[in-house]
Write a protein that holds these residues in place. Structure first.
Motif, PDB file in Angstrom:
ATOM      1  N   GLY A  28       0.794  -1.220   0.000  1.00 34.27           N
ATOM      2  CA  GLY A  28       0.000   0.000   0.000  1.00 34.27           C
ATOM      3  C   GLY A  28       0.825   1.268   0.000  1.00 34.27           C
ATOM      4  O   GLY A  28       0.286   2.355  -0.196  1.00 34.27           O
ATOM      5  N   ILE A  66      -7.424   0.421   6.288  1.00 29.04           N
ATOM      6  CA  ILE A  66      -6.152   0.091   6.932  1.00 29.04           C
ATOM      7  C   ILE A  66      -5.306   1.356   6.791  1.00 29.04           C
ATOM      8  O   ILE A  66      -4.837   1.679   5.701  1.00 29.04           O
ATOM      9  CB  ILE A  66      -5.477  -1.115   6.267  1.00 29.04           C
ATOM     10  CG1 ILE A  66      -6.416  -2.322   6.271  1.00 29.04           C
ATOM     11  CG2 ILE A  66      -4.174  -1.462   6.991  1.00 29.04           C
ATOM     12  CD1 ILE A  66      -5.883  -3.539   5.528  1.00 29.04           C
ATOM     13  N   SER A 120      -0.219  -2.392   5.463  1.00 34.18           N
ATOM     14  CA  SER A 120      -0.935  -3.636   5.760  1.00 34.18           C
ATOM     15  C   SER A 120      -0.654  -4.197   7.144  1.00 34.18           C
ATOM     16  O   SER A 120      -1.391  -5.058   7.627  1.00 34.18           O
ATOM     17  CB  SER A 120      -0.585  -4.693   4.710  1.00 34.18           C
ATOM     18  OG  SER A 120       0.772  -5.085   4.815  1.00 34.18           O
ATOM     19  N   SER A 121       0.398  -3.737   7.817  1.00 36.08           N
ATOM     20  CA  SER A 121       0.781  -4.322   9.100  1.00 36.08           C
ATOM     21  C   SER A 121       0.093  -3.683  10.301  1.00 36.08           C
ATOM     22  O   SER A 121       0.355  -4.087  11.431  1.00 36.08           O
ATOM     23  CB  SER A 121       2.302  -4.237   9.284  1.00 36.08           C
ATOM     24  OG  SER A 121       2.734  -2.893   9.245  1.00 36.08           O
ATOM     25  N   ILE A 138      -5.215   2.213   2.923  1.00 31.79           N
ATOM     26  CA  ILE A 138      -5.846   1.215   2.064  1.00 31.79           C
ATOM     27  C   ILE A 138      -7.348   1.237   2.337  1.00 31.79           C
ATOM     28  O   ILE A 138      -7.802   0.911   3.439  1.00 31.79           O
ATOM     29  CB  ILE A 138      -5.278  -0.187   2.321  1.00 31.79           C
ATOM     30  CG1 ILE A 138      -3.747  -0.179   2.119  1.00 31.79           C
ATOM     31  CG2 ILE A 138      -5.936  -1.211   1.405  1.00 31.79           C
ATOM     32  CD1 ILE A 138      -3.070  -1.474   2.530  1.00 31.79           C
ATOM     33  N   LEU A 141      -3.448 -10.935   3.154  1.00 26.05           N
ATOM     34  CA  LEU A 141      -2.419 -10.376   4.026  1.00 26.05           C
ATOM     35  C   LEU A 141      -1.631 -11.474   4.732  1.00 26.05           C
ATOM     36  O   LEU A 141      -0.404 -11.407   4.846  1.00 26.05           O
ATOM     37  CB  LEU A 141      -3.054  -9.452   5.064  1.00 26.05           C
ATOM     38  CG  LEU A 141      -3.750  -8.187   4.543  1.00 26.05           C
ATOM     39  CD1 LEU A 141      -4.354  -7.401   5.706  1.00 26.05           C
ATOM     40  CD2 LEU A 141      -2.775  -7.316   3.772  1.00 26.05           C
ATOM     41  N   PRO A 191      -3.108  -7.602  12.168  1.00 23.56           N
ATOM     42  CA  PRO A 191      -4.258  -7.652  11.265  1.00 23.56           C
ATOM     43  C   PRO A 191      -5.241  -8.758  11.641  1.00 23.56           C
ATOM     44  O   PRO A 191      -6.463  -8.550  11.611  1.00 23.56           O
ATOM     45  CB  PRO A 191      -3.620  -7.913   9.899  1.00 23.56           C
ATOM     46  CG  PRO A 191      -2.256  -7.337  10.015  1.00 23.56           C
ATOM     47  CD  PRO A 191      -1.832  -7.632  11.428  1.00 23.56           C
TER      48      PRO A 191
END
Length: 427
Positions: free
Chosen positions: A94, A287, A291-292, A324, A339, A403
């Motif tokens: 992202g 998000i 992504s983390s 995101i 993910l 996540p």
């Protein structure tokens, strides 16, 4: 990805695309003036670091650690070689902002790295760039050649007696090499795996020497901060959230883009800059930092501002600034499966909880997404995730676990429905 034109710190974005990355373009907007002033007046490094502290520039790579404070950790008066390293690996899903700095503002990064080297007493710098960034690599290397030809880097720069050599080092697409000590291992020609800390890089870093590592955006912000003053930069944002920030807005939006806005800008304004949710759909989730970080439901994000403290109150982290957007009608189980597969693939395997745990998470979420989930799977996911976070050398384990924990917190009913009926609730 389009780059918005409302830039302040990264001013060459305003120029025609064919001119933005040249030395002439950067010079026309005041480029290298601060570097030349530092060399001419032999400014006190401690004074420059204090100005950076005043700006409250926090690390733009994800951790958000104050940049000026990090520079002050360097034992600059100690004998021996010291290094400044720029982390341009940008592997966080992202995140697309550093790529555009390299494409359109490479000289600003070079100037920022040279100033950083001067402040911490480093005469050598490395820019570690993601190996797949073909155009950004070409642009940065071209700018570096221009800077050497103009005598702005190298030995005895502009007759000042100051040396600063800068080199490009290419990664090979390993997410783990975005972690600062794994990055150092990679530069040294070793397998990219995180080191135990302490000792920290400021004491024992690249080739065993004191080293400071900063993100691309952090270093490229330095020339403008010194030009306009730390107080000016601080006032662009909010207390404890100084300055402007680049955000990458991707996912289900009509106009994926990079924008530079003051920290504290409402998320709803950021969403509008990206043209709103794609196809006129409602906002399901966001998000907010790559992504983390934990996912946040759309209704909460629409009431949230984009700064470190506000995002923390919403239950997530600002991270790298990779926003995101997830539209209504999206199966959150499939999003998490994607993910989880990524983190399983990118785990370096050094730590048992991460090496084994990421595989468990990916397999269990995958079977739920495939309609083959079992009733105990949700408790199993929470149990496995809880045994990864905080038990690994670096933060990749936490990045894989958070996540899962946040998706189950906010969208557990979707997972339970898919387990019970074999089809997605969002289908």
């Amino acid at each position: 990805m389009a780059a918005q034109q409302n830039t302040v710190c990264f001013r060459t974005m305003h120029l025609p695309a064919a001119e933005r990355f040249t030395l002439a373009a950067y010079r026309s907007l005041g480029g290298y003036v601060q570097w030349e002033r530092i060399l001419r007046e032999k400014l006190d490094p401690a004074t420059l670091i204090e100005e950076l502290k005043l700006s409250n520039l926090r690390g733009r790579g994800g951790a958000g650690f104050p940049t000026g404070l990090k520079w002050s950790f360097m034992p600059r008066s100690a004998p021996g070689q010291k290094y400044i390293v720029c982390n341009s690996d940008e592997g966080e899903p992202g995140t697309c902002k550093d790529r555009d700095i390299l494409r359109y503002n490479p000289h600003q990064l070079i100037e920022g790295m040279a100033i950083a080297g001067y402040c911490i007493g480093a005469t050598v710098g490395y820019n570690y760039i993601r190996g797949e960034f073909y155009e950004p690599i070409e642009r940065f290397d071209g700018a570096l050649q221009e800077a050497y030809a103009a005598g702005l880097v190298g030995r005895d720069i502009l007759g000042s007696g100051v040396d600063f050599d800068l080199f490009t080092h290419l990664g090979a697409g390993a997410y783990i090499c975005g972690e600062e000590t794994a990055l150092l291992e990679s530069i040294e020609g070793k397998k990219g795996q995180p080191r135990y800390k302490p000792p920290f890089p400021a004491q024992v870093g690249l080739y065993g020497c004191p080293t400071t590592i900063n993100n691309t955006e952090s270093l490229a912000s330095v020339p403008v901060i010194l030009e306009k003053g730390g107080k000016w930069f601080l006032e662009q944002g909010r207390p404890n959230n100084g300055g402007l920030k680049l955000f990458s807005i991707t996912g289900h939006v009509n106009n994926p883009c990079n924008v530079e806005v003051p920290l504290g800008t409402p998320f709803r304004d950021l969403l509008a800059m990206a043209g709103g949710v794609k196809d006129g759909k409602g906002l399901k989730a966001v998000i907010p930092g790559g992504s983390s970080v934990p996912v946040v439901p759309g209704e909460i994000m629409m009431q949230t501002d984009m700064d470190y403290d506000s995002i923390a109150k919403a239950g997530s982290m600002l991270g790298s600034g990779a926003v995101i957007v997830i539209a209504e009608g999206t199966c959150m189980v499939k999003v998490l499966a994607n993910l989880s597969n990524f983190y399983m693939h990118e785990s370096c395997g050094q730590c048992t909880p991460c090496r084994e745990g990421t595989g468990w998470l990916a397999r269990v979420v995958g079977r739920i997404a495939a309609g083959q989930g079992r009733a105990p799977d949700l408790d199993l996911l929470e149990s496995v995730a809880g045994r990864i976070g905080g038990r690994t050398i670096c933060a990749l384990g936490d990045a894989a676990a958070m996540p899962v924990q946040s998706f189950l917190k906010h969208y557990r009913a979707e997972f339970a429905h898919l387990i019970e009926h074999g089809v997605s609730q969002a289908a």
